[in-house]
Design a protein around this motif. Sequence first.
Motif, PDB file in Angstrom:
ATOM      1  N   GLY A 268       0.808  -1.214   0.000  1.00 46.59           N
ATOM      2  CA  GLY A 268       0.000   0.000   0.000  1.00 46.59           C
ATOM      3  C   GLY A 268       0.839   1.262   0.000  1.00 46.59           C
ATOM      4  N   VAL A 269       1.921   1.256   0.769  1.00 48.96           N
ATOM      5  CA  VAL A 269       2.832   2.406   0.790  1.00 48.96           C
ATOM      6  C   VAL A 269       3.465   2.601  -0.580  1.00 48.96           C
ATOM      7  N   ILE A 270       3.859   1.505  -1.215  1.00 46.26           N
ATOM      8  CA  ILE A 270       4.472   1.600  -2.546  1.00 46.26           C
ATOM      9  C   ILE A 270       3.484   2.181  -3.552  1.00 46.26           C
ATOM     10  N   TYR A 271       2.266   1.632  -3.591  1.00 48.68           N
ATOM     11  CA  TYR A 271       1.280   2.143  -4.550  1.00 48.68           C
ATOM     12  C   TYR A 271       0.841   3.565  -4.204  1.00 48.68           C
ATOM     13  N   GLY A 272       0.733   3.854  -2.904  1.00 50.63           N
ATOM     14  CA  GLY A 272       0.385   5.213  -2.494  1.00 50.63           C
ATOM     15  C   GLY A 272       1.436   6.216  -2.922  1.00 50.63           C
ATOM     16  N   SER A 273       2.700   5.842  -2.794  1.00 53.10           N
ATOM     17  CA  SER A 273       3.773   6.741  -3.226  1.00 53.10           C
ATOM     18  C   SER A 273       3.758   6.917  -4.741  1.00 53.10           C
ATOM     19  N   ARG A 274       3.371   5.871  -5.462  1.00 54.98           N
ATOM     20  CA  ARG A 274       3.278   5.989  -6.927  1.00 54.98           C
ATOM     21  C   ARG A 274       2.175   6.970  -7.318  1.00 54.98           C
ATOM     22  N   ILE A 275       1.063   6.922  -6.603  1.00 55.23           N
ATOM     23  CA  ILE A 275      -0.026   7.863  -6.867  1.00 55.23           C
ATOM     24  C   ILE A 275       0.435   9.293  -6.581  1.00 55.23           C
ATOM     25  N   LEU A 276       1.124   9.480  -5.449  1.00 54.18           N
ATOM     26  CA  LEU A 276       1.643  10.812  -5.123  1.00 54.18           C
ATOM     27  C   LEU A 276       2.666  11.274  -6.150  1.00 54.18           C
ATOM     28  N   GLU A 277       3.482  10.355  -6.613  1.00 53.18           N
ATOM     29  CA  GLU A 277       4.499  10.707  -7.597  1.00 53.18           C
ATOM     30  C   GLU A 277       3.879  11.089  -8.946  1.00 53.18           C
ATOM     31  N   LYS A 278       2.784  10.439  -9.293  1.00 55.70           N
ATOM     32  CA  LYS A 278       2.089  10.827 -10.527  1.00 55.70           C
ATOM     33  C   LYS A 278       1.475  12.223 -10.381  1.00 55.70           C
ATOM     34  N   ARG A 279       0.963  12.503  -9.184  1.00 54.88           N
ATOM     35  CA  ARG A 279       0.316  13.797  -8.941  1.00 54.88           C
ATOM     36  C   ARG A 279       1.341  14.925  -8.887  1.00 54.88           C
ATOM     37  N   TRP A 280       2.423  14.716  -8.143  1.00 51.98           N
ATOM     38  CA  TRP A 280       3.491  15.720  -8.012  1.00 51.98           C
ATOM     39  C   TRP A 280       4.827  15.073  -8.361  1.00 51.98           C
ATOM     40  N   PRO A 281       5.127  14.945  -9.650  1.00 45.84           N
ATOM     41  CA  PRO A 281       6.349  14.225 -10.052  1.00 45.84           C
ATOM     42  C   PRO A 281       7.629  14.970  -9.655  1.00 45.84           C
ATOM     43  N   ILE A 282       8.629  14.198  -9.264  1.00 43.04           N
ATOM     44  CA  ILE A 282       9.954  14.749  -8.969  1.00 43.04           C
ATOM     45  C   ILE A 282      10.657  15.074 -10.273  1.00 43.04           C
ATOM     46  N   ALA A 283      10.514  14.171 -11.227  1.00 44.02           N
ATOM     47  CA  ALA A 283      11.135  14.350 -12.543  1.00 44.02           C
ATOM     48  C   ALA A 283      10.221  13.752 -13.600  1.00 44.02           C
ATOM     49  N   ASP A 284      10.354  14.230 -14.822  1.00 44.76           N
ATOM     50  CA  ASP A 284       9.572  13.711 -15.931  1.00 44.76           C
ATOM     51  C   ASP A 284      10.279  12.473 -16.482  1.00 44.76           C
ATOM     52  N   VAL A 285       9.723  11.312 -16.173  1.00 49.29           N
ATOM     53  CA  VAL A 285      10.334  10.044 -16.557  1.00 49.29           C
ATOM     54  C   VAL A 285       9.434   9.355 -17.579  1.00 49.29           C
ATOM     55  N   PRO A 286       9.999   8.951 -18.718  1.00 48.04           N
ATOM     56  CA  PRO A 286       9.194   8.207 -19.697  1.00 48.04           C
ATOM     57  C   PRO A 286       8.682   6.896 -19.090  1.00 48.04           C
TER      58      PRO A 286
END
Length: 175
Positions: free
Chosen positions: A17-35
């Motif tokens: 859940g933490v992993i998927y939650g962090s992925r959702i946050l990363e999609k919302r506020w990305p650190i970098a634009d990754v293909p």
Amino acid sequence: MSSEIANVAFLAAVFVGVIYGSRILEKRWPIADVPYSEFRDDWLAVIVSIGLAKLLAPIAAMIAGKIASFTGIGWVRLPTEGYWWYASLGFVVVAMDLYKYTFHRLQHAIPFLWSMHSFHHSANAITFITGARHFWLERVLSDAFFQFWRSCFRSLQIWQSSRHSSFFFLTLVLT
């Protein structure tokens, strides 16, 4: 036994859940634009690395156990009676951290280890999964040396106690 399985399953679900939650946050506020292709390759590398390391961990543990039994197992006795259990737990946490730090420093200093560890530092962009991106043999070596380090302690109840299976799960996640 079933309560231990339920406890481990619950902790694994929290971890996922933490992993998927962090992925959702990363999609919302990305650190970098990754293909997407690079993101997918990073996840594949992590899954293969962790899968092979966990698959080969029993072999690493057996080899380390043989070495430890040959050289003399249990040089340090950790008391586990009463409140001494918590002091021993604190010692184990500090010892694990020291082990991880020392192994990481060796990965940067020894060319053979650096050739594997450099994969971790070669990502084009930093994402949540970049920290877990390692060459598969790197984890196997780390687990093998960790088993030897663990066998230096005479009282392994801290590692194997059924009433503290959450700490045992924590050691599995950290390694």
